[in-house]
Design a protein around this motif. Sequence first.
Motif, PDB file in Angstrom:
ATOM      1  N   GLN A 105       0.831  -1.205   0.000  1.00  0.00           N
ATOM      2  CA  GLN A 105       0.000   0.000   0.000  1.00  0.00           C
ATOM      3  C   GLN A 105       0.859   1.246   0.000  1.00  0.00           C
ATOM      4  N   LEU A 106       0.348   2.245  -0.710  1.00  0.00           N
ATOM      5  CA  LEU A 106       0.996   3.546  -0.692  1.00  0.00           C
ATOM      6  C   LEU A 106       0.029   4.546  -0.075  1.00  0.00           C
ATOM      7  N   PHE A 107       0.600   5.536   0.557  1.00  0.00           N
ATOM      8  CA  PHE A 107      -0.188   6.568   1.233  1.00  0.00           C
ATOM      9  C   PHE A 107       0.198   7.904   0.636  1.00  0.00           C
ATOM     10  N   CYS A 108      -0.800   8.732   0.396  1.00  0.00           N
ATOM     11  CA  CYS A 108      -0.606   9.977  -0.339  1.00  0.00           C
ATOM     12  C   CYS A 108      -0.946  11.183   0.538  1.00  0.00           C
ATOM     13  N   ILE A 109       0.005  12.099   0.654  1.00  0.00           N
ATOM     14  CA  ILE A 109      -0.259  13.421   1.201  1.00  0.00           C
ATOM     15  C   ILE A 109       0.152  14.426   0.128  1.00  0.00           C
ATOM     16  N   ASP A 110      -0.195  15.691   0.297  1.00  0.00           N
ATOM     17  CA  ASP A 110       0.168  16.654  -0.746  1.00  0.00           C
ATOM     18  C   ASP A 110       0.590  17.976  -0.139  1.00  0.00           C
ATOM     19  N   VAL A 111       1.352  18.744  -0.914  1.00  0.00           N
ATOM     20  CA  VAL A 111       1.913  19.990  -0.379  1.00  0.00           C
ATOM     21  C   VAL A 111       0.819  21.002  -0.058  1.00  0.00           C
ATOM     22  N   ALA A 112      -0.305  20.949  -0.761  1.00  0.00           N
ATOM     23  CA  ALA A 112      -1.375  21.913  -0.507  1.00  0.00           C
ATOM     24  C   ALA A 112      -2.027  21.691   0.848  1.00  0.00           C
ATOM     25  N   GLY A 113      -1.825  20.513   1.432  1.00  0.00           N
ATOM     26  CA  GLY A 113      -2.366  20.241   2.764  1.00  0.00           C
ATOM     27  C   GLY A 113      -1.538  20.850   3.876  1.00  0.00           C
ATOM     28  N   GLY A 114      -0.390  21.417   3.527  1.00  0.00           N
ATOM     29  CA  GLY A 114       0.468  22.054   4.530  1.00  0.00           C
ATOM     30  C   GLY A 114       1.791  21.334   4.661  1.00  0.00           C
ATOM     31  N   GLY A 115       2.849  22.107   4.880  1.00  0.00           N
ATOM     32  CA  GLY A 115       4.176  21.530   4.969  1.00  0.00           C
ATOM     33  C   GLY A 115       4.423  20.711   6.208  1.00  0.00           C
ATOM     34  N   ASP A 116       3.522  20.808   7.206  1.00  0.00           N
ATOM     35  CA  ASP A 116       3.718  20.086   8.455  1.00  0.00           C
ATOM     36  C   ASP A 116       3.010  18.740   8.494  1.00  0.00           C
ATOM     37  N   VAL A 117       2.316  18.351   7.424  1.00  0.00           N
ATOM     38  CA  VAL A 117       1.495  17.141   7.457  1.00  0.00           C
ATOM     39  C   VAL A 117       2.325  15.911   7.795  1.00  0.00           C
ATOM     40  N   ALA A 118       3.489  15.780   7.202  1.00  0.00           N
ATOM     41  CA  ALA A 118       4.299  14.581   7.436  1.00  0.00           C
ATOM     42  C   ALA A 118       4.691  14.439   8.900  1.00  0.00           C
ATOM     43  N   ARG A 119       4.846  15.554   9.588  1.00  0.00           N
ATOM     44  CA  ARG A 119       5.239  15.505  10.998  1.00  0.00           C
ATOM     45  C   ARG A 119       4.099  15.060  11.902  1.00  0.00           C
ATOM     46  N   LYS A 120       2.879  15.067  11.399  1.00  0.00           N
ATOM     47  CA  LYS A 120       1.726  14.702  12.218  1.00  0.00           C
ATOM     48  C   LYS A 120       1.579  13.199  12.394  1.00  0.00           C
ATOM     49  N   GLY A 121       2.278  12.429  11.587  1.00  0.00           N
ATOM     50  CA  GLY A 121       2.320  10.985  11.775  1.00  0.00           C
ATOM     51  C   GLY A 121       1.016  10.288  11.456  1.00  0.00           C
ATOM     52  N   GLY A 122       0.813   9.151  12.084  1.00  0.00           N
ATOM     53  CA  GLY A 122      -0.302   8.271  11.759  1.00  0.00           C
ATOM     54  C   GLY A 122       0.221   7.059  10.998  1.00  0.00           C
ATOM     55  N   PRO A 123      -0.465   5.931  11.076  1.00  0.00           N
ATOM     56  CA  PRO A 123       0.060   4.685  10.499  1.00  0.00           C
ATOM     57  C   PRO A 123       0.255   4.730   8.991  1.00  0.00           C
ATOM     58  N   GLY A 124      -0.568   5.507   8.278  1.00  0.00           N
ATOM     59  CA  GLY A 124      -0.366   5.617   6.841  1.00  0.00           C
ATOM     60  C   GLY A 124       0.959   6.288   6.517  1.00  0.00           C
ATOM     61  N   ILE A 125       1.250   7.378   7.208  1.00  0.00           N
ATOM     62  CA  ILE A 125       2.495   8.110   6.975  1.00  0.00           C
ATOM     63  C   ILE A 125       3.701   7.297   7.434  1.00  0.00           C
ATOM     64  N   THR A 126       3.614   6.691   8.591  1.00  0.00           N
ATOM     65  CA  THR A 126       4.798   6.036   9.158  1.00  0.00           C
ATOM     66  C   THR A 126       5.026   4.624   8.629  1.00  0.00           C
ATOM     67  N   GLY A 127       3.956   3.927   8.201  1.00  0.00           N
ATOM     68  CA  GLY A 127       4.125   2.511   7.927  1.00  0.00           C
ATOM     69  C   GLY A 127       3.751   2.014   6.549  1.00  0.00           C
ATOM     70  N   ALA A 128       3.144   2.847   5.689  1.00  0.00           N
ATOM     71  CA  ALA A 128       2.808   2.380   4.341  1.00  0.00           C
ATOM     72  C   ALA A 128       4.082   2.007   3.586  1.00  0.00           C
ATOM     73  N   ASP A 129       3.949   1.113   2.615  1.00  0.00           N
ATOM     74  CA  ASP A 129       5.125   0.659   1.867  1.00  0.00           C
ATOM     75  C   ASP A 129       5.788   1.801   1.097  1.00  0.00           C
ATOM     76  N   LEU A 130       4.994   2.759   0.656  1.00  0.00           N
ATOM     77  CA  LEU A 130       5.526   3.955  -0.009  1.00  0.00           C
ATOM     78  C   LEU A 130       4.698   5.150   0.427  1.00  0.00           C
ATOM     79  N   LEU A 131       5.355   6.236   0.787  1.00  0.00           N
ATOM     80  CA  LEU A 131       4.672   7.500   1.073  1.00  0.00           C
ATOM     81  C   LEU A 131       4.937   8.456  -0.080  1.00  0.00           C
ATOM     82  N   ILE A 132       3.863   9.008  -0.627  1.00  0.00           N
ATOM     83  CA  ILE A 132       3.981   9.969  -1.715  1.00  0.00           C
ATOM     84  C   ILE A 132       3.670  11.372  -1.188  1.00  0.00           C
ATOM     85  N   VAL A 133       4.581  12.301  -1.443  1.00  0.00           N
ATOM     86  CA  VAL A 133       4.330  13.726  -1.219  1.00  0.00           C
ATOM     87  C   VAL A 133       3.946  14.278  -2.591  1.00  0.00           C
TER      88      VAL A 133
END
Length: 246
Positions: A142-170
């Motif tokens: 599984q890959l998890f998707c966040i985007d820059v329009a959601g804010g530059g701090d999103v990755a720091r907020k964590g959660g299992p999708g961000i920390t544990g997905a096989d691939l994280l896409i910014v």
Amino acid sequence: MPDQHPHRHDHHTDHHRHDADRARPRALRIGVAGPVGTGKSSILATLCRELAGELPMAVVTNDIYTDEDARFLRSAGVLPTERIRAVETGACPHTAIRDDISANLDAVEDLEEAYGPLDLVLVESGGDNLTATFSPALADAQLFCIDVAGGGDVARKGGPGITGADLLIVNKTDLAPHVEVDVDTMVADARAARDGLPVLALSRHDRASTAELADWVRSVLDRHRVGTLVPTDPGPMAPHSHSHDS
């Protein structure tokens, strides 16, 4: 002299074809999750454009009340329309990808039965929050998707999708100058949160990044084919409630 056994070769070929079909693993199933508006459907369209010419594939989308994402992909012409199925969950998106996967599993298996053998089925979650992850019984990776329009701090907020997905896409890195986000910092934050798991900065307008995404899928498919891919669970969702629960 006429061939006195005109059907022998056909039977021989059919026998080996059936053996090959039995030996072939089922399709690789990749789940695509992430919050609303992060570009999950666009990622699916990109992967279809990159891979459909070389791999037999299909797509399952999830929406709560509509088939909007499926209609977007059909209108984009990235796959034959019959290979794009919509699941209307009628409930919170995470329910259909983790708690009760039966509707999605039925859709995937129906596609494999109708159009198989397939190499790849992409399953898109409906938009949810940072804790949504796929059951490993549904997604092999599984890959998890966040985007820059959601804010530059999103990755720091964590959660299992961000920390544990096989691939994280910014995603949507081309928009970074317009929303005053530093992509390098956002990617660095994401890598710090993921303990060595891969992070990809992606824009559908950037050929190098879309090629890197397609190569990641190919590498996962190679592992699936030889039996070394083991689905992992990024972690259970945090306890949560919704207004319609009461």
